[in-house]
Design an enzyme around this catalytic site. Structure first.
Site: not given
Length: 461
Positions: A68, A196, A273
């Protein structure tokens, strides 16, 4: 693929390359035409350097690139060649990475709240690792993707991040036991925990607390007979050269936390990530001044003329907040008001004027920057912007019919050799040997190079 940014030639460059060299060469070429469109130069050598730095700094962590952040095919291709995994948030992102040969085991569908049709698409195409943080998602999974390997996403402290994500995603610790019990009753396989700390994290200690919390959830899971084997520490890693020290500080927190709570030999695989970490500094954007307007000021007296010029200048350029500068709104001020760089340094005696930069659309919101001190520029002049790789091209639109800025890829030859060494499993060259990168000449790409198929549709020889 349809819907992705326009991409163009892949250029192999020699030692001494810097992005500005290639930008100036492209500007010289387009200046002979009327098509002086805005464009990016993407230094894929910078992406490779970041990958080697990540592996060295966090040796126990496998990166799963957050598509993304920048879905340009060239970035995805080079990271796939390096053996990275991919964090996908939608069917389209899964399609993209699988179209260049990424195997399902190297994909995590890291969107805790998924559309059923897209969940079924993942199941059909072998993507099993997915995240969840609520009861409804577990019910959807049990009905629509019975072979899924689920990762429980927990909430975390992201108050020191530019983009806070726990306001939308993440289960609080107090609800995790119930979710694990429900998963067991629904016969849903839960393989691990993710978190996250937020994009653009400035507090390294957030990782330590989150890893500690993940350990507690692993222990809860064991009460229900789960033997979880995956920890996903998410993103939040900074990506500009100026933030390199912060990345080192974050690594210095993560490594001992992993050793304490998930020591080697525990059977737990660690992934992350990273998004902006890989691409922020790799992309530079060149925009062309397409119009200008002078606004006369009355408040300066004759005696103040030298320090207060009697006008400010509005410049209109051919990319804006509906295009590559959408980061001003969507990246939550992390890149707010990017600073322009002049191609030619002004002489000391040139007066500076308070200037504003506007995008090409008819919307008054299309303001890139204001109160910038610039010498007087002309229509046809170019401005450069560095660190434009993260959350820029990914959310660019064609509002008002304006095209998205084209990407020109460059790869230093020494870096390409390092990529090939990594592919063979040999020890790569030292980072300092591959940081070189901009342009002395372009080379045709051999049929044997694995970049050839990915770029064939964009006109590469």
């Amino acid at each position: 693929m349809p819907g992705y940014i326009q991409e163009t030639d892949f250029i192999m460059v020699e030692e001494g390359f810097v992005a500005r060299d290639l930008i100036e060469e492209i500007i010289n070429d387009v200046s002979k035409t009327d098509d002086q469109d805005a464009f990016f130069v993407a230094d894929l050598g910078d992406v490779v350097t970041k990958h080697l730095r990540f592996l060295k700094a966090l040796p126990r962590v496998k990166p799963f690139y957050a598509v993304k952040c920048n879905s340009s095919r060239g970035v995805v291709q080079v990271l796939a060649e390096l053996g990275a995994g991919f964090d996908c948030a939608s069917k389209t992102e899964i399609e993209l990475v699988q179209s260049i040969g990424v195997i399902p085991e190297n994909i995590i569908y890291a969107n805790p709240c998924k559309q059923i049709s897209q969940m079924k698409y993942a199941a059909k195409h072998g993507v099993q690792m997915m995240t969840f943080d609520n009861e409804v998602e577990l019910s959807k999974v049990s009905r629509n993707h019975p072979n899924a390997k689920m990762v429980l996403r927990i909430a975390t402290d992201d108050t020191n991040s530019s983009t806070r994500l726990s306001v939308k995603f993440g289960a609080p610790l107090k609800s995790c036991r119930h979710l694990l019990e429900m998963a067991k009753n629904l016969h849903v396989d839960v393989i691990g925990v993710s978190f996250h700390v937020g994009s653009g994290c400035s507090n390294p200690k957030a990782y330590d607390q989150s890893i500690s919390d993940a350990r507690l959830v692993f222990e809860m899971a064991s009460e229900f007979g789960y033997k979880m084997w995956l920890l996903d520490i998410g993103g939040g890693f900074p990506g500009t050269d100026e933030e390199k020290n912060l990345f080192n500080e974050i690594s210095a927190v993560i490594n001992p936390a992993l050793d304490l709570y998930f020591p080697e030999g525990s059977g737990v695989k660690i992934i992350a990530e990273p998004g902006r970490y890989y691409v922020a500094s790799a992309f530079s954007l060149a925009v062309n001044i397409i119009a200008k307007k002078e606004v006369q000021l009355d408040q300066c007296g004759p005696e103040d003329e030298e320090i207060c010029p009697k006008k400010n200048i509005m410049y209109y350029v051919n990319d804006g907040v509906y295009g590559s500068f959408n980061c001003i709104f969507f990246d939550h001020a992390h890149h707010a008001h990017p600073q322009p760089i002049l191609l030619k340094k002004p002489s000391p005696d040139q007066p500076l004027y308070s200037s504003s930069l506007w995008g090409p659309t008819c919307d008054g919101l299309d303001l890139i920057n204001e109160h910038v001190q610039l010498p007087e520029l002309n229509v046809g002049d170019w401005l450069l912007f560095d660190n434009m790789g993260a959350y820029t091209v990914a959310a660019s639109s064609t509002f008002n019919g304006f095209q998205q800025s084209r990407i020109h890829y460059a790869m230093p030859r020494a870096t390409w050799e390092a990529v090939k060494l990594l592919q063979t499993g040999l020890q790569p060259v030292e980072e300092k040997e591959i940081v070189c990168a901009p342009v002395s000449c372009a080379w045709e790409i051999s049929e044997s190079l694995c970049f050839k198929p990915a770029f064939a549709q964009t006109g590469v020889i």
